[in-house]
Design a protein around this motif. Structure first.
Motif, PDB file in Angstrom:
ATOM      1  N   PHE A   4      -1.517  -2.697  11.728  1.00 35.07           N
ATOM      2  CA  PHE A   4      -1.193  -3.197  10.295  1.00 35.07           C
ATOM      3  C   PHE A   4      -0.302  -4.074  10.604  1.00 35.07           C
ATOM      4  O   PHE A   4       0.621  -3.428  10.210  1.00 35.07           O
ATOM      5  CB  PHE A   4      -0.704  -2.199   9.233  1.00 35.07           C
ATOM      6  CG  PHE A   4      -2.230  -0.930   8.483  1.00 35.07           C
ATOM      7  CD1 PHE A   4      -2.132  -1.381   7.829  1.00 35.07           C
ATOM      8  CD2 PHE A   4      -2.640  -0.226   9.889  1.00 35.07           C
ATOM      9  CE1 PHE A   4      -3.598  -0.505   6.755  1.00 35.07           C
ATOM     10  CE2 PHE A   4      -3.808   0.619   9.083  1.00 35.07           C
ATOM     11  CZ  PHE A   4      -3.645   0.252   7.801  1.00 35.07           C
ATOM     12  N   PRO A   5      -0.062  -5.063  11.032  1.00 32.07           N
ATOM     13  CA  PRO A   5       0.872  -5.966  11.278  1.00 32.07           C
ATOM     14  C   PRO A   5       1.785  -7.111  10.429  1.00 32.07           C
ATOM     15  O   PRO A   5       2.216  -7.211  10.135  1.00 32.07           O
ATOM     16  CB  PRO A   5       0.138  -6.835  12.491  1.00 32.07           C
ATOM     17  CG  PRO A   5      -1.339  -7.508  12.302  1.00 32.07           C
ATOM     18  CD  PRO A   5      -1.566  -5.758  11.657  1.00 32.07           C
ATOM     19  N   ASP A   6       0.790  -7.260   9.036  1.00 38.07           N
ATOM     20  CA  ASP A   6       1.112  -8.297   8.202  1.00 38.07           C
ATOM     21  C   ASP A   6       1.692  -7.451   7.350  1.00 38.07           C
ATOM     22  O   ASP A   6       1.459  -6.262   7.035  1.00 38.07           O
ATOM     23  CB  ASP A   6       0.459  -8.491   7.439  1.00 38.07           C
ATOM     24  CG  ASP A   6      -0.790  -9.098   8.375  1.00 38.07           C
ATOM     25  OD1 ASP A   6      -0.557 -10.116   9.154  1.00 38.07           O
ATOM     26  OD2 ASP A   6      -1.898  -9.415   8.748  1.00 38.07           O
ATOM     27  N   GLY A   7       2.879  -7.848   6.785  1.00 38.62           N
ATOM     28  CA  GLY A   7       3.887  -7.474   4.924  1.00 38.62           C
ATOM     29  C   GLY A   7       4.576  -5.771   5.482  1.00 38.62           C
ATOM     30  O   GLY A   7       4.557  -6.164   7.144  1.00 38.62           O
ATOM     31  N   THR A   8       4.750  -5.510   5.012  1.00 31.12           N
ATOM     32  CA  THR A   8       5.715  -4.128   5.266  1.00 31.12           C
ATOM     33  C   THR A   8       5.019  -2.525   4.592  1.00 31.12           C
ATOM     34  O   THR A   8       3.914  -2.935   3.507  1.00 31.12           O
ATOM     35  CB  THR A   8       7.294  -4.391   4.624  1.00 31.12           C
ATOM     36  OG1 THR A   8       6.968  -4.181   3.302  1.00 31.12           O
ATOM     37  CG2 THR A   8       7.790  -5.183   4.721  1.00 31.12           C
ATOM     38  N   SER A   9       4.971  -1.878   4.744  1.00 37.56           N
ATOM     39  CA  SER A   9       4.834  -0.623   4.135  1.00 37.56           C
ATOM     40  C   SER A   9       5.091  -0.287   2.892  1.00 37.56           C
ATOM     41  O   SER A   9       4.462   0.395   1.904  1.00 37.56           O
ATOM     42  CB  SER A   9       4.906   0.339   5.466  1.00 37.56           C
ATOM     43  OG  SER A   9       4.726   0.702   6.264  1.00 37.56           O
ATOM     44  N   ALA A  10       6.104  -0.828   2.522  1.00 40.74           N
ATOM     45  CA  ALA A  10       6.837  -0.848   0.918  1.00 40.74           C
ATOM     46  C   ALA A  10       5.926  -1.594   0.430  1.00 40.74           C
ATOM     47  O   ALA A  10       5.931  -1.486  -0.465  1.00 40.74           O
ATOM     48  CB  ALA A  10       8.116  -1.203   1.029  1.00 40.74           C
TER      49      ALA A  10
END
Length: 210
Positions: A4-10
């Motif tokens: 899940f390399p894109d964006g953030t968990s938040a």
């Protein structure tokens, strides 16, 4: 995470809340972005579950009580044979459909909050929206079951706004490719008309399941 390399968990947590709101299902508690001591992060309205209820549970193998659905058999930490089960309820069914839409890769039993009024909230959606099929969940009890009218209507409501207002809101948190994948999952689910069955190419139960 590497896959899940894109964006953030938040950002994915907020995106899951936005999708939950689109059909009016109220699955994800209100979740917003706020600055914190280590930078931007997500904040969620606290929900206090009822400790006497268990929407997902382990029981002795073969002893699925009335009102519950069997998912799989295994052994617990003491090598006792057990069955993983979940309740057969409308709120949990809606969560299962929601998880298909957001491609939830981590629906553990502990991510289901059983509320005193029998509402069910879902939390922990940092592993969602991937363009590849990654559905991992403990809510497999309805696999192959025809979608209920409320479920079909809700998916249609998401589909109707994913290329408009919802898609624009999601674009702040996930990629355009992931938004397009959400739209494809809406179409595929409506075309199939039933809750999906597990695929064989990868694990379909989170580890650990709770």
């Amino acid at each position: 995470m590497w896959d899940f390399p894109d964006g953030t968990s938040a950002g994915r947590e907020i995106a899951a809340y936005l999708v939950s709101e689109a059909p009016g299902w109220n699955i994800v508690p209100r979740t917003i972005l706020r600055d914190g001591p280590h930078g931007p992060g997500m904040v969620r309205v606290w929900q206090e579950p009822d400790p006497t209820q268990a929407a997902v549970d382990l029981v002795p193998a073969g002893l699925t009580p009335e009102g519950f659905r069997h998912v799989f058999d295994g052994v617990d930490a003491r090598d006792r044979e057990v069955s993983l089960i979940h309740e057969d309820s409308i709120p949990l069914r809606l969560m299962a459909v929601f998880d298909v839409l957001v491609n939830n890769a981590d629906r553990k039993g502990g991510h289901v909050l059983a509320m005193p009024d029998f509402h069910r909230y879902g939390v922990d959606h940092g592993l969602t929206f991937h363009v590849d099929h990654k559905l991992r969940t403990v809510l497999w009890g309805w696999l192959g079951s025809p979608l209920l009218e409320e479920e079909q209507s809700g998916v249609r409501r998401v589909q109707a706004v994913v290329d408009g207002a919802l898609g624009e809101a999601l674009s702040e948190h996930v990629t355009r490719a992931e938004i397009s994948a959400l739209a494809r999952r809406c179409r595929a689910l409506l075309a199939a008309g039933e809750l999906p069955s597990p695929r064989d190419e990868y694990p379909v139960i989170p580890r650990p399941p709770f």
